[in-house]
Scaffold this active site. Sequence first.
Site, PDB file in Angstrom:
ATOM      1  N   GLY A 315       1.534  -0.790   0.106  1.00 28.57           N
ATOM      2  CA  GLY A 315       0.359   0.357  -0.049  1.00 28.57           C
ATOM      3  C   GLY A 315       0.683   1.754   0.056  1.00 28.57           C
ATOM      4  N   GLU A 316       0.354   2.454   0.017  1.00 26.03           N
ATOM      5  CA  GLU A 316       1.420   3.989   0.759  1.00 26.03           C
ATOM      6  C   GLU A 316       1.246   4.152  -0.994  1.00 26.03           C
ATOM      7  OE1 GLU A 316       4.526   3.328   2.247  1.00 26.03           O
ATOM      8  OE2 GLU A 316       4.175   2.183   4.363  1.00 26.03           O
ATOM      9  N   GLY A 317       0.589   3.753  -2.253  1.00 25.64           N
ATOM     10  CA  GLY A 317       1.121   4.695  -3.212  1.00 25.64           C
ATOM     11  C   GLY A 317       2.383   3.473  -3.522  1.00 25.64           C
TER      12      GLY A 317
END
Length: 350
Positions: A315-317
Amino acid sequence: MSNSWWLKPAQAIDVPMREAALARQQQLTKPAGSLAQLERLAVQLSGLQGRERPAADKLWIAIFAGDHGVVAEGVSAYPQEVTGQMLHNFVNGGAAISVLARQLSAQLDVVDLGTVSPMDLPGVRHLRIGAGTANFVDGPAMTVEQGLAALQAGRDSVLRAKAVGTELFIGGEMGIGNTAAASAVACSVLECAAPLLVGPGTGLNAEGIVHKTRVIERALALHAEHAGDPLQSLFCLGGFEIAALTGAYLACAQEGIVAMVDGFICSVAALVAVRLNPSCRDWLLFGHRGAEPGHRHLLETLQAEPLLDLGLRLGEGSGAALAVPLVRLACELHNGMATFAEAAVADRPA
């Protein structure tokens, strides 16, 4: 909801520019189609940006953070305080997305939409909507007012990005429990059974996945009247950060900024955005196919062609950021290669 800004049409694709880019690709010194997805990507960007020479140099990465009431049901392998702790890590440069943002010369916009414990952190924009969402097995995760505020927060980040000439927008998320929320939203929107989309998230074992599935099934039964309704599904079952991502993708399309979608959670937000406003779909690129089992189903539903398949589940981009060099190289190839005529190289006979 009289001001339903998300229904405004996306900016139109510059079809003549896209056709010109396609014609250029056919003249470059290579067999037609030999660069495959990179060719398609450059042509797509030309049409979206309305530019003969597409670019993805000016990059904006927005990280939306929020906590989830459903964590009380034991659906995550990590404690809730990790959400707030990761905000420190983002702005101190120690998170994966922080490292990637530095390497990509990106602007990193970290937004606290509702962690459980308020924090006064330099480098974080505090747009707190609440101290996390409510537990969606007991009632709606968000009020309508909170959901609208989260959508607007995503839009505001895009407007900030546009003001500095951003060419590519990435949305990322942080919120313990948000794979459960994202799975619930997707199941409600798609009206599908929970086992199809529920996975391990940040590391649940088989027993944990079974428990998480049962929790989501309880929530889907409670909110069954909203099945198939993207906005109500988002508000009843989602999170502040998922709603902000949805708002960001919608705003990118309306403001003419290409968005790179990250993994499972971001793809759920993209699904909601597309169901709310189908015209935004053209403005979404997909960075990767993640390890979460439901991600493949979402990508197929969205008819997406992800750039990477690395088994990521952070995640987190981060997966979207890892795809940026490919986008930049696709642009460089399109812009910098010589044509057969320029290089005095014989083309294949017609």
